[in-house]
Every structure is written in structure tokens, then in C-alpha cells.
Design a protein around this motif. Structure first.
Motif: not given
Length: 128
Positions: A45, A48, A103, A108
Motif C-alpha cells: 500500500a 502504491t 493496492v 493487493g
């Protein structure tokens, strides 16, 4: 040197605790694996989010220079990945690019977060 043996009928401490380490490991292993999964998801996360912020900044700079909206979208996708969606707003003085994506990473799909980043740049003079 001779070694003392335990008396008959008595068990040594090592014999009564035999297997305790294996049982403790079996109990602790799922917690360690779960912690590792949370750390990997948090790292994915974070990466990203950083990619989205950089893509939004680059898109805002390109838009302020006079690039077309499709060109700005291409820049955002190139920096943040193909799964990103972007939008461009112009209020006359400021151009704002917003990028959002789920994510990334191996974990993800298990994380239900949609991350967003936006950046603004003033319209440069001579830009239509």
C-alpha cells in the motif's frame, strides 16, 4: 569422567518437556505468518501510494505546460501502472490531477483499499 544416570522410575526434566518447543512453534507460527502478511500488505500500500503521488505530480506539471488530457492520462498510467484511473480538473487558475488505484502487490486483491493522490499546478501563461 563418568556420567550420572537418573534413578529408576524417575524421569529427567528433558524427557518431560520433550515436544514442548514443537507445540509452541505450532501455536506461534500462524501469528507470525499473519503478521508477515500484514507487513507485506502495508508495504504494498505504501509503494502504491508513492507511485500515485508521483504520477499525479507529473500529470499536473504536464497539464500545466499545455499537454492534452489524453497525454496527461498516458503519463499517469506510465508512472502508476495500468490499473490507475485519473481525472483532470481545471478551475481557470489551477489544474488538478487526481489518480486512484487499488493496492498493488501479491496481497493487493485481499486488501479492499482504493488509494488516491492529487496534485495541483498553476496554469502557466500562454497555456490555452
Amino acid at each position: 569422567m563418568t556420567e550420572a544416570l537418573p534413578a529408576r522410575g524417575r524421569t529427567s526434566r528433558n524427557e518431560t518437556e520433550r515436544g514442548a518447543v514443537t507445540a509452541e512453534f505450532a501455536v506461534a507460527l500462524p501469528a507470525v505468518v499473519l503478521l508477515l502478511a500484514f507487513l507485506l500488505a502495508g508495504g504494498a500500500a505504501g509503494i502504491t501510494q508513492l507511485r500515485l503521488e508521483e504520477a499525479a505530480r507529473a500529470g499536473a506539471r504536464a497539464s500545466a505546460r499545455g499537454e492534452t488530457s489524453s497525454s496527461v492520462e498516458g503519463i499517469v498510467k506510465r508512472l502508476a501502472g495500468e490499473g490507475v484511473s485519473s481525472s483532470l480538473t481545471n478551475d481557470g487558475e489551477w489544474l488538478t490531477v487526481t489518480a486512484s488505484a487499488p493496492v498493488g502487490g501479491a496481497l493487493g486483491p485481499l486488501v479492499p483499499w482504493t488509494l488516491r493522490a492529487s496534485a495541483s499546478a498553476p496554469v502557466e501563461s500562454g497555456t490555452p
